[in-house]
Write a protein that holds these residues in place. Structure first.
Motif, PDB file in Angstrom:
ATOM      1  N   ARG A 219       0.837  -1.203   0.000  1.00 48.59           N
ATOM      2  CA  ARG A 219       0.000   0.000   0.000  1.00 48.59           C
ATOM      3  C   ARG A 219       0.869   1.249   0.000  1.00 48.59           C
ATOM      4  N   GLY A 220       0.571   2.180  -0.928  1.00 55.92           N
ATOM      5  CA  GLY A 220       1.284   3.445  -1.006  1.00 55.92           C
ATOM      6  C   GLY A 220       2.516   3.413  -1.886  1.00 55.92           C
ATOM      7  N   GLU A 221       2.922   2.238  -2.372  1.00 54.38           N
ATOM      8  CA  GLU A 221       4.100   2.187  -3.255  1.00 54.38           C
ATOM      9  C   GLU A 221       3.749   2.730  -4.634  1.00 54.38           C
ATOM     10  N   LYS A 222       4.709   3.427  -5.236  1.00 54.89           N
ATOM     11  CA  LYS A 222       4.552   3.967  -6.589  1.00 54.89           C
ATOM     12  C   LYS A 222       5.594   3.271  -7.465  1.00 54.89           C
ATOM     13  N   ALA A 223       5.157   2.314  -8.256  1.00 57.74           N
ATOM     14  CA  ALA A 223       6.084   1.472  -9.011  1.00 57.74           C
ATOM     15  C   ALA A 223       5.945   1.718 -10.506  1.00 57.74           C
ATOM     16  N   ALA A 224       7.073   1.600 -11.210  1.00 58.82           N
ATOM     17  CA  ALA A 224       7.094   1.724 -12.667  1.00 58.82           C
ATOM     18  C   ALA A 224       7.786   0.507 -13.256  1.00 58.82           C
ATOM     19  N   ILE A 225       7.240  -0.007 -14.349  1.00 56.98           N
ATOM     20  CA  ILE A 225       7.884  -1.089 -15.092  1.00 56.98           C
ATOM     21  C   ILE A 225       8.737  -0.462 -16.183  1.00 56.98           C
TER      22      ILE A 225
ATOM     23  N   ARG B 167      14.448  -0.567  -5.175  1.00 55.27           N
ATOM     24  CA  ARG B 167      13.673   0.264  -4.260  1.00 55.27           C
ATOM     25  C   ARG B 167      14.261   1.676  -4.257  1.00 55.27           C
ATOM     26  N   GLY B 168      13.712   2.539  -5.091  1.00 54.10           N
ATOM     27  CA  GLY B 168      14.190   3.909  -5.233  1.00 54.10           C
ATOM     28  C   GLY B 168      13.597   4.509  -6.494  1.00 54.10           C
TER      29      GLY B 168
ATOM     30  N   ILE C 261      11.225   0.712  -8.887  1.00 57.54           N
ATOM     31  CA  ILE C 261      11.389   0.455 -10.323  1.00 57.54           C
ATOM     32  C   ILE C 261      11.462  -1.050 -10.530  1.00 57.54           C
ATOM     33  N   LEU C 262      10.621  -1.576 -11.418  1.00 54.88           N
ATOM     34  CA  LEU C 262      10.621  -2.996 -11.772  1.00 54.88           C
ATOM     35  C   LEU C 262      11.251  -3.127 -13.153  1.00 54.88           C
TER      36      LEU C 262
END
Length: 619
Positions: free
Chosen positions: A28-34, A230-231, A218-219
């Motif tokens: 919850r609350g994570e902002k992830a980009a592929i 994680r950054g 970042i994935l």
């Protein structure tokens, strides 16, 4: 606890495997980009996670059946609907009531009566949802709720799609290229909206500043493997470079070890059946690992530019309007060989029109554009490649030239050039219609650059290009000996390529800024807001035009205004309080809103007159 969990996900299109065994989770609350290259199935992966498509295998699990908001790469909006119908296209009582109320409020023919619509809204308690819908639309610059969707520009449609995505307050939003077609102000607004701490975000974008400002995960999807960093994006770039160095060093050591083991195997061929079978088996594994190559495919851009003369493009007193809308008003500038200019401003202000005037595709209403004799113009249009979709990729390039000259007398065949643009020999025989959006943009860029331009005009060149391709294009442009004009909403691209900006301010005004886009934004944020109170300006102008002496009647009027203005301000404050009071019936709120407009208008006129008389009363 994870909001989203993905286990061993796999998807194939025909013979092409997009991804397999993908496993990851989002808290919850994570902002992830592929982050991945074009053609690796990023958009398909997002659709599988949002439930738009079904994976071939694997499982996607959502925590407690949370609500998802999904934004696809292309906005698919119905042209015959109004904006409010598209925004509230769900078939539920609250959405239906809000649509009926808005249509009645606008007086649409065939709509229900306004009082009936208000009663329905009251019965369902729909006012909060209506306020959120309107608030989002206004936030994204969409105010005419009855406007047909077919009349919206690409940027406006994207903003409407974003508002729809966020309307129901989803806990998880899945966004595919959310910044495409948005102007810079809207991109910054979206960054703020997505940065809310409770919102979980999963997105794909090529906007590197957006990745830095929004994402904390970042994935990295590379050759079917998913690695988590994680950054933000800057952290990812640094750690990814270190990981690549370690991987390359490990690969080098494995190859050396394989050569030694190979010598051992060759010296003892007869012992394989009786001696060291485990070592022979280990050698087979080692050989497979050592032969695995870390694929580093990058576009290699190179052209032979012809020398530019002293005269490149001269613009004199340029004028262009569409009806009452001014695009350019008496603009003058000489474009030089070394110019690297970015065009910035809100959508619809005329940047692409200006480019068409400069390149001769559009005739100005006044003034002139003179192009130098040595200019070889390359124009990359945001509309993209316009060719027969059944034509082969190789045929598209061969129709322009079979052989492409490079610097120092070198040449490339059409097939060799396409390989530099990451089209392998098999892909060169694919039909253009089967290419992805990013592949079409790469092919279009190839057809523009192979003509060896020395003046390059790029209208939204970053759309649909992946980040490695953008890096290659930026490095190429940084070293290119040419005049470059760029229209883009990619702030990173602007900062890296352009050292001068033409800022389109509307109403035909174009201001020049020497420096980067980041420097421009910093100046705009530090600069105090310009005075917008035209009443004060007009009163100041009158101060120089009229005598300062005050008549007796004017003095009486000034005294009256000094009593009446505070009374009207008190009345306005009371009305505002009643309007915002939840206990006030809605029909009374509507009536008070109309009365408030009249009070505010009268108060403005009294204030303007008071300012004028006060100027005269000063000694």
């Amino acid at each position: 606890m994870n909001v989203l969990s993905v286990e061993k996900l796999a998807k194939r299109y025909g013979p092409k495997l997009l991804f397999e065994n993908l496993s990851f989770g989002l808290e919850r609350g994570e902002k992830a980009a592929i982050v991945a290259r074009n053609g690796t199935g990023k958009s398909t992966l997002l659709k599988c996670l949002a439930g738009i498509e079904t994976p071939d295998s694997g499982q996607v699990t959502l925590n407690r059946a949370i609500q998802i908001g999904y934004l696809g790469q292309e906005a698919t909006l119905s042209g015959d609907r109004s904006l409010v119908d598209e925004m509230l296209d769900q078939d539920d009582p609250v959405s239906n009531a809000i649509r009926a109320y808005e249509h009645a409020l606008a007086g649409r023919p065939g709509s229900t009566g306004l009082q009936q619509a208000i009663d329905r809204m009251e019965a369902l308690g729909a006012w909060d949802h209506e306020a959120r819908a309107k608030g989002l639309l206004h936030q994204f610059g969409l105010r005419d709720l009855e406007r047909p969707v077919s009349e919206l520009s690409g940027g406006q449609q994207k903003r409407l799609a974003l508002a729809k995505c966020l309307l129901n307050g989803p806990e998880l939003v899945v966004l595919d290229e959310p910044t495409n077609h948005l102007d810079l102000d809207m991109i910054e607004l979206l960054e703020g909206e997505l940065s809310r701490s409770e919102l979980t975000v999963l997105l794909v974008t090529h906007d590197r500043y957006f990745l830095d400002n929004v994402c904390n995960v970042i994935l990295d999807l590379d050759q079917g493997r998913l690695e988590r960093y994680r950054g933000n994006y800057s952290y990812y770039v640094e750690k990814k470079a270190l990981a690549d160095e370690v991987r390359d060093a490990t690969q080098h050591k494995l190859q050396g070890l394989m050569r030694r083991e190979l010598e051992w195997v060759r010296r003892m061929p007869k012992a394989r059946g009786t001696k060291s079978k485990s070592r022979v088996a280990a050698f087979d594994d080692l050989k497979e690992a050592a032969r695995h190559k870390n694929r580093k495919e990058d576009m290699r851009l190179e052209i032979a530019t012809e020398r530019l003369g002293g005269k490149v493009i001269e613009v004199r007193r340029l004028v262009k309007s569409f009806g009452a809308m001014k695009i350019v008003d008496k603009f003058d500038r000489s474009f030089k060989r070394s110019d690297r200019i970015g065009l910035v401003g809100p959508n619809g202000v005329g940047k692409s029109t200006f480019i068409e005037l400069i390149t001769g595709r559009l005739t100005p209403d006044g003034g002139k554009v003179v192009i130098g004799d040595t200019v070889r113009l390359g124009y990359y249009d945001q509309k993209g490649l316009d060719v027969d979709p059944t034509k082969r990729v190789l045929e598209v390039v061969q129709d322009i030239a079979e052989v492409i000259p490079l610097n120092k007398g070198r040449k490339l065949s059409a097939a060799q050039l396409l390989e530099r643009f990451l089209f392998d020999r098999d892909q060169q025989f694919h039909q253009v219609g089967t290419l992805s959006g990013g592949e079409k943009r790469r092919l279009y860029l190839c057809t523009v650059l192979m003509r060896n331009p020395n003046v390059l005009v790029l209208d939204e060149p970053t759309n649909d290009l992946d980040i490695p391709s953008l890096n290659a294009l930026e490095e190429f442009l940084a070293d290119l000996d040419a005049c470059i004009l760029v229209v883009t909403h990619d702030r990173f691209f602007l900062d890296k390529i352009c050292d001068c900006l033409l800022v389109f301010e509307g109403d035909g005004r174009i201001r020049e800024h020497v420096g980067s886009y980041t420097e421009l934004r910093s100046l705009q944020q530090r600069r105090p807001e310009p005075a917008t109170d035209r009443k004060k300006v007009r009163a100041t102008e009158r101060r120089t035009d009229r005598p300062r002496k005050m008549t007796y009647a004017e003095r009486l009027e000034l005294e009256r205004l000094e009593v009446e203005i505070p009374a009207q301000e008190t009345r306005r404050a009371e009305m505002l309080q009643r309007i915002t009071d939840e206990s006030t019936p809605h029909e009374q709120r509507a009536q008070l809103s109309m009365e408030l407009e009249e009070v505010a208008r009268a108060l403005d006129l009294m204030t303007e007159k008071w300012i004028e008389l006060s100027e005269k009363a000063d000694p």
